[in-house]
Design a protein around this motif. Sequence first.
Motif, PDB file in Angstrom:
ATOM      1  N   GLU A   1       0.824  -1.218   0.000  1.00  0.00           N
ATOM      2  CA  GLU A   1       0.000   0.000   0.000  1.00  0.00           C
ATOM      3  C   GLU A   1       0.854   1.261   0.000  1.00  0.00           C
ATOM      4  O   GLU A   1       0.569   2.224  -0.729  1.00  0.00           O
ATOM      5  N   SER A   2       1.909   1.277   0.808  1.00  0.00           N
ATOM      6  CA  SER A   2       2.747   2.482   0.872  1.00  0.00           C
ATOM      7  C   SER A   2       3.568   2.659  -0.407  1.00  0.00           C
ATOM      8  O   SER A   2       3.824   3.793  -0.838  1.00  0.00           O
TER       9      SER A   2
ATOM     10  N   GLU B   1       1.229   4.172  -2.907  1.00  0.00           N
ATOM     11  CA  GLU B   1       1.087   5.602  -2.604  1.00  0.00           C
ATOM     12  C   GLU B   1       2.282   6.383  -3.139  1.00  0.00           C
ATOM     13  O   GLU B   1       2.127   7.479  -3.703  1.00  0.00           O
TER      14      GLU B   1
ATOM     15  N   HIS C   1      -4.793   3.518  -6.713  1.00  0.00           N
ATOM     16  CA  HIS C   1      -4.827   2.429  -7.686  1.00  0.00           C
ATOM     17  C   HIS C   1      -5.366   2.901  -9.033  1.00  0.00           C
ATOM     18  O   HIS C   1      -5.004   2.363 -10.082  1.00  0.00           O
TER      19      HIS C   1
END
Length: 496
Positions: A280-281, A284, A310
Amino acid sequence: MAKLSLSPKIFDVLDFGTPSAERDISRGLEKYFVESAAYQRVRSGAKTILMGNRGAGKSAIFQVLAKRERTAGSHVIELSPEDYSYELLSSTMAAEHAGAWAKTGAYAAAWKYLIYILVMKALARKGMRLTKGGGREIHNYIRDNHGARQLGPLSLLVSYLKRLEAVKIGPIEAGVRTRELDRLYKLEEIHNLLPALRKVLDNQRVVVLVDELDRGWDSSEDAKAFVSGLFQACVSINGLHRNLRVYVSLRQELYDDIPALYEDAQKHRDLLERIYWSEESLLELIAKRIRYSAHEKGFDTEALERAADHECWSAVFAAPPGMARDASFGYMVDRTLYRPRELIQFCSEALEQARGRASKLPVPYSAIERSEYGYSAERTKDIAAEYRSQYPGLLSVFEVFRNHPPTFSREELELLCLELAFGDIPTHGTGSWLPLCDPDDLIEILWRAGLLTARPTEGGRFLGSHQVQHLNLAAVQRFRVHDMFHASLGILPKDA
């Protein structure tokens, strides 16, 4: 939700930034920097020892921290590798075996002397001779002792070590030697100035950043004392005043290679900050760079700013046929060790592959596939190079897995490791360590280095050392070569 489409003109100017934070800071790093929890703890001063693998983002944190501290009016001292290069230092000092002088305590004293002098010089440049509360004392000392001869940081460090060296291995009577060493270790030359420095620091802040300590690293006892001495100095100096902070970044391999440093760290665990990234990071991070690049090139980015991470990805990279729109992210991130530099490199190479063959975004999935071999080959060499001091010749061990199936039972892997250790399978430059390894040792090394992943439970996921800190490898029965190495080593991606 409607699919996000970007102007075809963005295709020609899109830029993910450089893998080097030192170059990226002038190109806008602060604007697309991911302010992780780790960064916040470092920024607050709660953590002062930053640890992570090469490419994990240690330098990025330091670069952003330096810029923001300067903006806030702090004095910032950045020590680059050339300022304290162990490679240069080791060529000027007597070796450890020439008198056992170069112990951690000697380096700690020299580091403290260097950093305190640099701090006082930075403060003295701001006209402290006109101030009260200790400023005049510090200014006079700097003027009288470091004014005419402007020694660089490395020269200051060496000069203090030379003084210690001369006492410890020189022809000096024992009693005199003891007194002189005690004076040098206690920094008597500047010790009486520390109360004055505290007063000055009541109203001024100084930040010292020491980055990239691996220059010329050779894993010798002197090299280990060089780094562990800095660790001790950092802890000591940070206790002087809340407005003086010394930050040090260490590669994980160096930390693991220095027993004394590990022992010290147990007493100061609360100061250590390890950098970890998640899928996730990392998503980002790339989405922020996409938005910033489009904005800087003058394109209307309102839709990008509203879009989820996304969706930003899917607007730039196409998915494999018949799969979810952001499936290409999973494919690419699975071929990293969760290090930002790796994902930036893979994305940049895929974008370059697409230019000249396509005219608009998203980048075709075929371009990702075409870029994979070059990316994989470079990463395989780089990972082996990271461990060259601990495990020379590691690349030739990686090569043993060429054209093998991707997965191994424990029995198959142990047999392969035995053949490597006994020399039945030839390798190059591994004589100092490989014959000493039993299968469990070698499996641990290859898992820590990233080549192997392990499946702790039947039917579960294969996990690498970048995904889980601790794993009982002795209980694992199934292993797999990490996807990042497949293209380079000619491994066909068959599942277990």
